[in-house]
Scaffold this motif. Structure first.
Motif, short mmCIF file in Angstrom:
data_model
loop_
_atom_site.label_atom_id
_atom_site.label_comp_id
_atom_site.label_asym_id
_atom_site.label_seq_id
_atom_site.Cartn_x
_atom_site.Cartn_y
_atom_site.Cartn_z
N HIS A 106 -0.28 -0.31 8.41
CA HIS A 106 -0.69 -1.10 7.46
C HIS A 106 0.19 -1.61 6.48
N HIS A 119 -10.60 0.20 11.30
CA HIS A 119 -10.12 0.20 9.49
C HIS A 119 -11.07 0.94 8.55
N PHE A 161 0.81 -1.32 -0.02
CA PHE A 161 -0.03 0.10 -0.05
C PHE A 161 0.90 1.24 -0.05
N ARG A 211 -8.94 -6.93 -2.27
CA ARG A 211 -8.14 -6.59 -3.37
C ARG A 211 -7.34 -5.30 -3.30
N GLU A 212 -6.14 -4.90 -3.60
CA GLU A 212 -5.31 -3.80 -3.54
C GLU A 212 -6.28 -2.60 -4.11
N GLU A 213 -6.89 -2.79 -5.15
CA GLU A 213 -7.60 -1.57 -5.69
C GLU A 213 -8.83 -2.05 -5.82
N ASP A 214 -9.81 -1.68 -5.08
CA ASP A 214 -11.32 -2.07 -5.29
C ASP A 214 -12.40 -1.07 -5.27
N GLY A 215 -11.86 0.09 -5.37
CA GLY A 215 -12.73 1.21 -5.33
C GLY A 215 -13.30 1.40 -3.99
N GLY A 216 -12.56 0.90 -3.09
CA GLY A 216 -13.02 1.44 -1.66
C GLY A 216 -14.08 0.33 -1.29
N PRO A 254 -0.93 -8.90 2.06
CA PRO A 254 -1.09 -7.31 2.65
C PRO A 254 -2.58 -7.14 3.07
N SER A 255 -3.40 -7.77 2.49
CA SER A 255 -4.86 -7.50 3.08
C SER A 255 -5.84 -8.57 2.67
N LEU A 299 -13.81 -3.11 -0.12
CA LEU A 299 -13.33 -3.76 1.22
C LEU A 299 -14.64 -4.87 1.51
N GLU A 353 -5.61 -5.38 13.01
CA GLU A 353 -6.57 -4.16 12.73
C GLU A 353 -7.70 -4.60 13.22
N HIS A 364 -13.33 -7.39 4.24
CA HIS A 364 -13.15 -6.87 5.64
C HIS A 364 -14.67 -6.53 6.22
N GLU A 369 -2.51 -9.03 9.44
CA GLU A 369 -1.71 -9.14 8.10
C GLU A 369 -0.50 -9.18 8.07
N1 NFK Z 1 -8.56 -1.43 -1.56
C1 NFK Z 1 -8.97 -0.27 -1.18
C2 NFK Z 1 -7.71 0.35 -0.32
C3 NFK Z 1 -7.03 -0.36 0.71
O1 NFK Z 1 -7.78 -1.60 0.87
C4 NFK Z 1 -6.15 0.06 1.70
C5 NFK Z 1 -5.62 1.17 1.49
C6 NFK Z 1 -4.71 1.64 2.26
C7 NFK Z 1 -4.12 0.95 3.38
C8 NFK Z 1 -4.61 -0.17 3.29
C9 NFK Z 1 -5.62 -0.60 2.77
N2 NFK Z 1 -6.49 -1.88 3.00
C10 NFK Z 1 -5.79 -2.86 3.87
O2 NFK Z 1 -6.32 -3.72 4.12
C11 NFK Z 1 -9.04 0.89 -2.20
O3 NFK Z 1 -9.02 0.60 -3.43
O4 NFK Z 1 -9.82 2.06 -1.87
#
Ligand code: NFK
Length: 256
Positions: A71, A82, A36, A191-196, A187-188, A198, A78, A201, A219
């Motif tokens: 994070h 979060h 991240f 998905r790293e980029e999922d448009g928020g 790390p999570s 989550l 967490e 979670h 994590e």
């Molecule tokens: N996937 C989220 C971002 C996200 O999950 C995130 C961003 C910064 C630090 C930690 C994150 N998630 C960790 O579980 C997104 O795309 O907005």
């Protein structure tokens, strides 16, 4: 010497002298896991007047300021803070017990048609081998080791690589089966980029409908191959940060 741990009518034994640390160290430098887009960990020497907080530089003591991003820099735990504005939702308030019966499972992610690598509910269910609801011993925590278990995970630079994540249905399943703590070497859970969104979670914490306030997600652990899948006593330690997340130190003890 063995100690005993009573749990749901069972009496387990474990060796307090044989801890199995599944945390990653936090240190400056390039060989540290990162995700991240976090800045690396930094230790700054404190200088005030004539005082220098470095014995190597002639000071009386080492005295450093730590710059870290829970994070993004290493093993961290967490709570639902979060993904919430709730001021009560700090890891220090949510995590009130520190010993749990945990089940370690190993699961290979699957590749989705879009290329994503995902830990699927069906595969986790096979690894759990029908422990829900049949098992005599229902764990409070699940430790998820993804396969292959390369040591490179200890220092991987995950940012921008679309790392493996967890199928939201698996997070939902664990919540439905009262798993309070989920630990994993990714790390999570999302998905790293999922448009928020989550989604995993939200599913794990059942947030916001029926928020599981005492539940946590840990994590960026690393579980060495020598640890076999099975039951462990988990000692989950954090710093007492009034923040959604804290660097953490999960330590396992084999249960017999
Ligand atoms: N996937 C989220 C971002 C996200 O999950 C995130 C961003 C910064 C630090 C930690 C994150 N998630 C960790 O579980 C997104 O795309 O907005």
């Amino acid at each position: 010497m063995l100690a005993t741990y009573p749990y749901h009518g069972h009496t387990f034994s474990f060796d307090p002298g044989a801890p199995l640390d599944i945390s990653l160290p936090l240190a400056p430098g390039p060989n540290q896991v990162n995700c991240f887009w976090a800045e690396p960990v930094q230790f700054d020497t404190i200088r005030v007047g004539d005082f220098v907080g470095s014995v190597a530089e002639g000071g009386s003591t080492n005295y450093k300021r730590v710059h870290l991003t829970p994070h993004g820099n290493g093993t961290h735990t967490e709570c639902y803070g979060h993904i919430s504005t709730d001021l009560e939702a700090t890891i220090n308030r949510c995590l009130r017990r520190f010993l749990f019966v945990a089940r370690l499972i190993s699961v290979e992610p699957r590749q989705l048609p879009n290329g994503d690598q995902v830990v699927m509910l069906a595969d986790a269910q096979s690894a759990l081998g029908g422990i829900f609801p049949d098992s005599e011993v229902l764990p409070e925590a699940i430790i998820l080791r993804t396969l292959p278990n390369h040591k490179a995970k200890r220092a991987r630079q995950y940012s921008g690589t679309n790392p493996t994540y967890v199928e939201p249905a698996l997070a939902q399943y664990l919540a439905e089966h009262h798993i309070e703590h989920l630990l994993l070497d990714l790390p999570s859970v999302d998905r790293e980029e999922d448009g928020g969104q989550l989604l995993a979670h939200h599913a794990f914490w059942q947030y916001p409908e029926h928020t599981r306030r005492a539940s946590t997600i840990t994590e960026l652990i690393f579980v060495p191959d020598e640890l076999k899948d099975g039951l462990y006593l988990l000692n989950l330690q954090i710093t007492s940060l009034e923040l959604d997340a804290s660097p953490s130190k999960p330590v396992l003890y084999r249960l017999s």
